[in-house]
Design a protein around this motif. Structure first.
Motif, PDB file in Angstrom:
ATOM      1  N   GLY A  27      44.416  83.381  55.828  1.00  0.00           N
ATOM      2  CA  GLY A  27      44.395  84.825  55.625  1.00  0.00           C
ATOM      3  C   GLY A  27      45.467  85.294  54.661  1.00  0.00           C
ATOM      4  N   ALA A  28      45.099  86.186  53.779  1.00  0.00           N
ATOM      5  CA  ALA A  28      46.047  86.649  52.756  1.00  0.00           C
ATOM      6  C   ALA A  28      47.175  87.496  53.356  1.00  0.00           C
ATOM      7  N   ARG A  86      40.398  96.319  62.859  1.00  0.00           N
ATOM      8  CA  ARG A  86      40.597  97.465  61.962  1.00  0.00           C
ATOM      9  C   ARG A  86      40.179  98.831  62.504  1.00  0.00           C
ATOM     10  N   PRO A  87      39.106  98.960  63.319  1.00  0.00           N
ATOM     11  CA  PRO A  87      38.701 100.316  63.716  1.00  0.00           C
ATOM     12  C   PRO A  87      39.829 101.204  64.264  1.00  0.00           C
ATOM     13  N   SER A 117      42.231 103.866  61.835  1.00  0.00           N
ATOM     14  CA  SER A 117      41.986 105.262  61.461  1.00  0.00           C
ATOM     15  C   SER A 117      41.901 106.158  62.690  1.00  0.00           C
ATOM     16  N   ARG A 162      46.525  83.164  50.071  1.00  0.00           N
ATOM     17  CA  ARG A 162      45.372  83.792  49.437  1.00  0.00           C
ATOM     18  C   ARG A 162      44.516  82.764  48.716  1.00  0.00           C
ATOM     19  N   ALA A 163      43.221  82.793  48.987  1.00  0.00           N
ATOM     20  CA  ALA A 163      42.303  81.919  48.254  1.00  0.00           C
ATOM     21  C   ALA A 163      42.182  82.432  46.824  1.00  0.00           C
ATOM     22  N   THR A 218      36.097  86.917  53.588  1.00  0.00           N
ATOM     23  CA  THR A 218      37.223  87.661  53.007  1.00  0.00           C
ATOM     24  C   THR A 218      37.002  89.176  53.033  1.00  0.00           C
ATOM     25  N   GLY A 219      35.909  89.626  53.630  1.00  0.00           N
ATOM     26  CA  GLY A 219      35.780  91.049  53.932  1.00  0.00           C
ATOM     27  C   GLY A 219      35.653  91.945  52.716  1.00  0.00           C
ATOM     28  N   ALA A 276      30.175  85.286  56.143  1.00  0.00           N
ATOM     29  CA  ALA A 276      29.929  86.229  57.237  1.00  0.00           C
ATOM     30  C   ALA A 276      30.740  87.503  57.025  1.00  0.00           C
ATOM     31  N   GLY A 277      30.322  88.579  57.662  1.00  0.00           N
ATOM     32  CA  GLY A 277      31.090  89.822  57.662  1.00  0.00           C
ATOM     33  C   GLY A 277      30.835  90.705  56.445  1.00  0.00           C
ATOM     34  N   HIS A 322      30.256  96.867  58.820  1.00  0.00           N
ATOM     35  CA  HIS A 322      30.618  97.435  60.118  1.00  0.00           C
ATOM     36  C   HIS A 322      31.076  96.331  61.069  1.00  0.00           C
ATOM     37  N   PHE A 329      26.881 100.861  64.392  1.00  0.00           N
ATOM     38  CA  PHE A 329      28.294 101.212  64.228  1.00  0.00           C
ATOM     39  C   PHE A 329      28.590 102.518  64.943  1.00  0.00           C
TER      40      PHE A 329
HETATM   41  P1  FAD Z   1      38.000  92.277  56.950  1.00  0.00           P
HETATM   42  O1  FAD Z   1      38.296  92.998  58.196  1.00  0.00           O
HETATM   43  O2  FAD Z   1      38.167  92.993  55.642  1.00  0.00           O
HETATM   44  O3  FAD Z   1      38.873  90.945  56.941  1.00  0.00           O
HETATM   45  C1  FAD Z   1      38.950  90.094  55.830  1.00  0.00           C
HETATM   46  C2  FAD Z   1      40.313  89.459  55.756  1.00  0.00           C
HETATM   47  O4  FAD Z   1      40.319  88.552  54.670  1.00  0.00           O
HETATM   48  C3  FAD Z   1      41.422  90.466  55.480  1.00  0.00           C
HETATM   49  O5  FAD Z   1      42.451  90.322  56.416  1.00  0.00           O
HETATM   50  C4  FAD Z   1      41.905  90.126  54.074  1.00  0.00           C
HETATM   51  O6  FAD Z   1      43.292  90.289  53.911  1.00  0.00           O
HETATM   52  C5  FAD Z   1      41.529  88.671  53.960  1.00  0.00           C
HETATM   53  N1  FAD Z   1      41.315  88.252  52.568  1.00  0.00           N
HETATM   54  C6  FAD Z   1      40.734  88.947  51.557  1.00  0.00           C
HETATM   55  N2  FAD Z   1      40.727  88.231  50.422  1.00  0.00           N
HETATM   56  C7  FAD Z   1      41.308  87.045  50.717  1.00  0.00           C
HETATM   57  C8  FAD Z   1      41.580  85.882  49.968  1.00  0.00           C
HETATM   58  N3  FAD Z   1      41.244  85.773  48.673  1.00  0.00           N
HETATM   59  N4  FAD Z   1      42.214  84.833  50.594  1.00  0.00           N
HETATM   60  C9  FAD Z   1      42.555  84.925  51.923  1.00  0.00           C
HETATM   61  N5  FAD Z   1      42.313  86.010  52.681  1.00  0.00           N
HETATM   62  C10 FAD Z   1      41.689  87.056  52.087  1.00  0.00           C
HETATM   63  N6  FAD Z   1      33.418  99.727  61.783  1.00  0.00           N
HETATM   64  C11 FAD Z   1      32.740 100.275  62.831  1.00  0.00           C
HETATM   65  O7  FAD Z   1      31.644  99.825  63.139  1.00  0.00           O
HETATM   66  N7  FAD Z   1      33.270 101.326  63.526  1.00  0.00           N
HETATM   67  C12 FAD Z   1      34.466 101.876  63.218  1.00  0.00           C
HETATM   68  O8  FAD Z   1      34.903 102.824  63.874  1.00  0.00           O
HETATM   69  C13 FAD Z   1      35.205 101.324  62.125  1.00  0.00           C
HETATM   70  N8  FAD Z   1      36.402 101.846  61.780  1.00  0.00           N
HETATM   71  C14 FAD Z   1      37.078 101.317  60.717  1.00  0.00           C
HETATM   72  C15 FAD Z   1      38.295 101.880  60.348  1.00  0.00           C
HETATM   73  C16 FAD Z   1      39.004 101.388  59.266  1.00  0.00           C
HETATM   74  C17 FAD Z   1      40.307 102.014  58.876  1.00  0.00           C
HETATM   75  C18 FAD Z   1      38.474 100.298  58.519  1.00  0.00           C
HETATM   76  C19 FAD Z   1      39.208  99.757  57.320  1.00  0.00           C
HETATM   77  C20 FAD Z   1      37.251  99.738  58.872  1.00  0.00           C
HETATM   78  C21 FAD Z   1      36.551 100.240  59.975  1.00  0.00           C
HETATM   79  N9  FAD Z   1      35.323  99.692  60.361  1.00  0.00           N
HETATM   80  C22 FAD Z   1      34.628 100.232  61.418  1.00  0.00           C
HETATM   81  C23 FAD Z   1      34.734  98.550  59.637  1.00  0.00           C
HETATM   82  C24 FAD Z   1      35.141  97.215  60.243  1.00  0.00           C
HETATM   83  O9  FAD Z   1      36.495  97.216  60.558  1.00  0.00           O
HETATM   84  C25 FAD Z   1      34.811  96.111  59.245  1.00  0.00           C
HETATM   85  O10 FAD Z   1      33.420  96.032  59.106  1.00  0.00           O
HETATM   86  C26 FAD Z   1      35.359  94.757  59.670  1.00  0.00           C
HETATM   87  O11 FAD Z   1      36.760  94.784  59.668  1.00  0.00           O
HETATM   88  C27 FAD Z   1      34.868  93.642  58.746  1.00  0.00           C
HETATM   89  O12 FAD Z   1      35.426  92.428  59.135  1.00  0.00           O
HETATM   90  P2  FAD Z   1      35.558  91.228  58.111  1.00  0.00           P
HETATM   91  O13 FAD Z   1      36.262  90.139  58.863  1.00  0.00           O
HETATM   92  O14 FAD Z   1      34.260  90.940  57.485  1.00  0.00           O
HETATM   93  O15 FAD Z   1      36.489  91.750  56.919  1.00  0.00           O
END
Ligand code: FAD
Length: 390
Positions: free
Chosen positions: A33-34, A42-43, A46, A75-76, A100-101, A260-261, A279, A308
């Motif tokens: 993780g970066a 994350r939810p 906010s 970081r990748a 990586t979201g 995924a994600g 989401h 969501f």
């Molecule tokens: P992420 O949570 O983005 O995680 C990806 C991780 O990968 C991050 O930690 C990032 O630092 C890391 N990364 C990125 N690039 C690299 C790289 N090159 N190398 C290594 N690591 C890397 N959804 C809902 O359904 N309801 C809600 O109420 C809601 N509220 C939210 C509120 C906020 C403030 C935010 C930001 C999002 C909210 N969401 C909500 C959306 C939900 O949080 C996301 O859909 C979810 O976090 C996605 O998960 P993920 O693991 O795919 O990506």
């Protein structure tokens, strides 16, 4: 032995690693993780974190105990055959899960504007939301509405600038957006729709309609973009929207590489389209499904009913399904009442619903959408009767 690397330590990556271990994978497993933080949710950022009711949202998972090599602050930077390149050296893999979201979209011409994606963003913004401060929020989407809610609760003056004619214009029909505009007004938020931010100007921002808004803080909440730039120029082709395309088993075109994600897009037979979902529920389930796909225990295509929620202006707003292609819209309860639900039908079956302070409708409706059985419109429109198949 085979080595599994999961890149991205958010919800999707954490669920992948956890489910691999719980599913019986005992081989080497690294989670990269970066961010420097332990993997977190994350939810709440906010909501409770911004309000100051919570500080940290780390998942309650003991990574050490699970035997997961947690490589934070790493970081990748690129992908080659069997090797993940990172800013701290190469990591060989036999199987790789990309998770990586997304990262917050920004606007040019607004130096100093904030976004809200990470726990660090949330702490910095929380410190800035002091009583009496003038906050300009760009974007009346989900994050914009939640941030406006908290900023008002903390005593800030809040203006929200939205380019479309109503909040959530991209996601919901205009009549629902108009209803939500009333929520902003009732909370004392100055909502300006149909105008955009042209740039920073003299202690604030200038709008395209010529208005100057004084601002102590500018927060941009216009959605996320896939955090996949690190894959560009490599062996994995991205979709035009920047997502990593996967099949219905979350496999990319590269053998042994899954995604995924928020960063992935998958074919949904249910929707008849490829979906890129940003989401929480999708991050959770696609991470688990990616682990099952690697273990050979995935028992069908990945195609859940998207879901969501959002907590805004004192309301719990929940949405399930997809209303694109619906032929009928039904109200269940009145929008002036304490709670109401909108149902979308297609050929007599429920395809989507939006529930406001009606969590039971959400739970029951979601099951009906899953099964695709017809509902009786007259009964479904009666909020006193439970939602069920005809
Ligand atoms: P992420 O949570 O983005 O995680 C990806 C991780 O990968 C991050 O930690 C990032 O630092 C890391 N990364 C990125 N690039 C690299 C790289 N090159 N190398 C290594 N690591 C890397 N959804 C809902 O359904 N309801 C809600 O109420 C809601 N509220 C939210 C509120 C906020 C403030 C935010 C930001 C999002 C909210 N969401 C909500 C959306 C939900 O949080 C996301 O859909 C979810 O976090 C996605 O998960 P993920 O693991 O795919 O990506």
């Amino acid at each position: 032995t085979d080595r599994v690397v999961v890149v991205g330590a958010g919800m999707a990556g954490a669920q992948t690693a956890l489910n691999l271990r719980q599913g019986g994978w005992h081989g080497p497993l690294a989670l990269v993780g970066a961010e420097l933080h332990l993997p977190y949710d994350r939810p709440p950022l906010s909501k409770d974190v911004l309000l100051g009711k919570a500080d940290a949202t780390a998942f309650e998972i003991d990574w050490h105990h699970l035997g997961v090599d947690l490589l934070t602050g790493r970081r990748a930077t690129g992908l080659a055959d069997g090797v993940l390149h990172t800013d701290r050296g190469e990591l060989p893999y036999d199987a790789l899960v990309i998770a990586t979201g997304a990262e917050a979209r920004t606007l040019p011409g607004l130096p100093g504007a904030r976004t809200l994606r990470t726990v660090d963003d949330a702490h910095a913004l929380r410190a800035a939301l002091t009583p009496g401060r003038r906050i300009v929020l760009v974007g009346a989407g989900w994050i914009g509405a939640e941030t406006a809610t908290v900023a008002r609760e903390l005593g800030c003056h809040v203006t929200v600038v939205e380019a479309a004619a109503a909040p959530l214009a991209g996601a919901l029909p205009a009549e629902l957006g108009a209803l939500m505009a009333d929520w902003y007004a009732a909370a004392g938020v100055d909502l300006r729709c149909g105008t955009a931010v042209a740039g920073a100007a003299d202690g604030g921002v200038l709008l395209t309609d010529g208005t100057h808004l004084p601002a102590d803080e500018v927060v941009v909440g216009i959605g996320g973009r896939p955090a996949t730039d690190w894959l560009r120029g490599g062996p994995l082709a991205l979709d035009p929207d920047g997502t990593v395309p996967v099949d219905d088993r979350l496999r990319t075109a590269l053998p042994g590489v899954l995604a995924a994600g928020d960063c992935a897009s998958y074919p949904s037979a249910r929707a008849g389209a490829r979906l890129a979902v940003q989401h929480w529920d999708h991050a959770l389930h696609s991470g688990a499904a990616a682990a099952a796909a690697l273990l050979g225990t995935l028992d069908g295509p990945y195609d859940p009913v998207p879901y969501f929620w959002s907590e805004q202006f004192g309301r719990m707003v929940q949405y399930a399904g997809r209303h694109a292609g619906a032929d009928h819209l039904l109200w269940r309860g009145s929008p002036s009442g304490p709670g109401w639900t909108v149902l979308w039908l297609r050929d007599g079956a429920l395809t989507a619903l939006l529930a406001v302070d009606r969590p039971r409708d959400l739970a029951q409706g979601r099951r009906l959408i899953e099964r695709g059985t017809p509902v009786d419109p007259a009964r479904a429109a009666d909020p006193a009767v439970q939602l069920k198949a005809a």
